[in-house]
Scaffold this motif. Structure first.
Motif, mmCIF file in Angstrom:
data_model
loop_
_atom_site.group_PDB
_atom_site.id
_atom_site.type_symbol
_atom_site.label_atom_id
_atom_site.label_comp_id
_atom_site.label_asym_id
_atom_site.label_seq_id
_atom_site.Cartn_x
_atom_site.Cartn_y
_atom_site.Cartn_z
ATOM 1 N N LYS A 186 -3.262 -11.578 -3.301
ATOM 2 C CA LYS A 186 -4.136 -11.435 -2.036
ATOM 3 C C LYS A 186 -3.566 -10.968 -0.745
ATOM 4 O O LYS A 186 -3.863 -11.154 0.363
ATOM 5 C CB LYS A 186 -5.089 -12.400 -1.802
ATOM 6 N N VAL A 187 -2.492 -10.042 -0.937
ATOM 7 C CA VAL A 187 -1.821 -9.420 0.181
ATOM 8 C C VAL A 187 -1.801 -8.308 0.338
ATOM 9 O O VAL A 187 -1.035 -7.640 1.117
ATOM 10 C CB VAL A 187 -0.105 -10.027 0.183
ATOM 11 N N VAL A 195 -7.162 -1.241 -0.899
ATOM 12 C CA VAL A 195 -6.678 -1.492 -2.347
ATOM 13 C C VAL A 195 -7.375 -2.613 -2.657
ATOM 14 O O VAL A 195 -8.124 -2.694 -3.844
ATOM 15 C CB VAL A 195 -5.123 -1.944 -2.006
ATOM 16 N N ALA A 196 -7.718 -3.892 -1.949
ATOM 17 C CA ALA A 196 -8.490 -5.029 -2.619
ATOM 18 C C ALA A 196 -9.824 -4.505 -2.692
ATOM 19 O O ALA A 196 -10.671 -5.028 -3.620
ATOM 20 C CB ALA A 196 -8.350 -6.059 -1.385
ATOM 21 N N ASP A 197 -10.452 -3.707 -1.761
ATOM 22 C CA ASP A 197 -11.790 -3.389 -1.910
ATOM 23 C C ASP A 197 -12.132 -2.086 -2.968
ATOM 24 O O ASP A 197 -13.059 -2.514 -3.802
ATOM 25 C CB ASP A 197 -12.187 -2.473 -0.583
ATOM 26 N N ALA A 198 -11.065 -1.655 -3.516
ATOM 27 C CA ALA A 198 -11.136 -0.800 -4.623
ATOM 28 C C ALA A 198 -11.232 -1.495 -5.968
ATOM 29 O O ALA A 198 -12.002 -1.196 -6.662
ATOM 30 C CB ALA A 198 -10.112 0.471 -4.620
ATOM 31 N N VAL A 199 -10.297 -2.448 -6.043
ATOM 32 C CA VAL A 199 -10.266 -3.523 -7.307
ATOM 33 C C VAL A 199 -11.617 -4.089 -7.363
ATOM 34 O O VAL A 199 -12.240 -4.027 -8.370
ATOM 35 C CB VAL A 199 -9.217 -4.237 -6.907
ATOM 36 N N VAL A 243 -5.873 0.537 -9.930
ATOM 37 C CA VAL A 243 -5.742 0.651 -8.434
ATOM 38 C C VAL A 243 -4.388 0.625 -7.835
ATOM 39 O O VAL A 243 -3.874 1.515 -7.044
ATOM 40 C CB VAL A 243 -6.611 -0.358 -7.690
ATOM 41 N N ALA A 244 -3.512 -0.368 -8.653
ATOM 42 C CA ALA A 244 -1.959 -0.295 -8.380
ATOM 43 C C ALA A 244 -1.192 1.021 -8.430
ATOM 44 O O ALA A 244 -0.643 1.606 -7.686
ATOM 45 C CB ALA A 244 -1.411 -1.548 -8.998
ATOM 46 N N LEU A 255 -8.941 5.607 -3.542
ATOM 47 C CA LEU A 255 -8.375 4.617 -4.408
ATOM 48 C C LEU A 255 -9.453 4.424 -5.777
ATOM 49 O O LEU A 255 -8.980 4.310 -7.134
ATOM 50 C CB LEU A 255 -8.038 3.347 -3.939
ATOM 51 N N ILE A 256 -10.604 4.314 -5.481
ATOM 52 C CA ILE A 256 -11.735 4.175 -6.582
ATOM 53 C C ILE A 256 -11.645 5.365 -7.566
ATOM 54 O O ILE A 256 -11.536 5.298 -8.717
ATOM 55 C CB ILE A 256 -13.078 4.096 -5.950
#
Length: 205
Positions: free
Chosen positions: A152-153, A158-162, A179-180, A195-196
């Protein structure tokens, strides 16, 4: 201790092969994938062997390479993983695939092996995570980016795309890995939408 056997295939069982070495038939248990790759009865074969000696028995486990033998030993160091489970994992995955799955935290793929449930798969990933990258051909940047997502860093896009890919029905490990990889390809500053799109492309390959 026996480390390798070279002989002629005598016969097959459900999970073993009898290998005739100069007139002596060795009973060797093998992963399903290894058995399927061996030649027909009467033909020559060579197996890398792991020998386990107990008070009441000697068991031979056979593999197509020393690398498979090494992974068998590593899997056996995990709590709750015995020979049957280790053979099950190696029966559906090549060593590189196992390493990639562990490095990317893909518990779902490992859990597909016979005898491996979610808890055992999680222990395999957790306990071998530090060793797996050395055997993996996955991009190190992708591995590091996925670790950032899990910890969670990672940047908010990126977090939103995941999260978006998970909402679409993909598993969290698969979504994070996709996504990575997308983040690595797009570079810094990519927005969530891009990213999505790239993540979906990764998942469709």
């Amino acid at each position: 201790m026996i480390g390798k056997l070279k002989g002629v295939i005598d016969s097959y069982g459900e999970d073993y092969v009898i290998l005739d070495v100069h007139g002596v038939g060795y009973h060797v248990q093998c992963p399903v994938r290894v058995l399927q790759a061996l030649p027909s009865a009467g033909e020559a074969a060579t197996l890398s062997i792991e020998t386990y000696v107990r008070e009441d028995q000697i068991r031979l486990f056979g593999f197509s390479s020393d690398l498979e033998s090494e992974w068998f030993r590593m899997l056996m160091t995990v709590q709750g993983v015995g020979a049957k489970v280790a053979l099950g994992v190696l029966g559906i995955m090549k060593p590189t695939d196992i390493a990639n799955a562990i490095a990317l935290g893909d518990k779902t793929t490992i859990a597909r092996a016979p005898g491996v449930g979610k808890r055992v798969a999680e222990r395999i990933v957790t306990e071998l995570k530090s060793k797996a990258p050395a055997f993996s051909n996955a991009d190190m940047g992708t591995i590091q980016a996925k670790a950032a997502i899990e910890d969670k860093v990672a940047p908010k896009p990126v977090a939103d795309a995941v999260s978006a890919l998970v909402n679409l029905g993909y598993g969290q490990p698969q979504a994070a890995a996709a996504v990575a990889a997308a983040s690595r390809a797009a570079g810094e500053g990519a927005d969530t939408g891009k990213l999505i799109r790239l993540g979906l492309k990764e998942l469709s390959q």
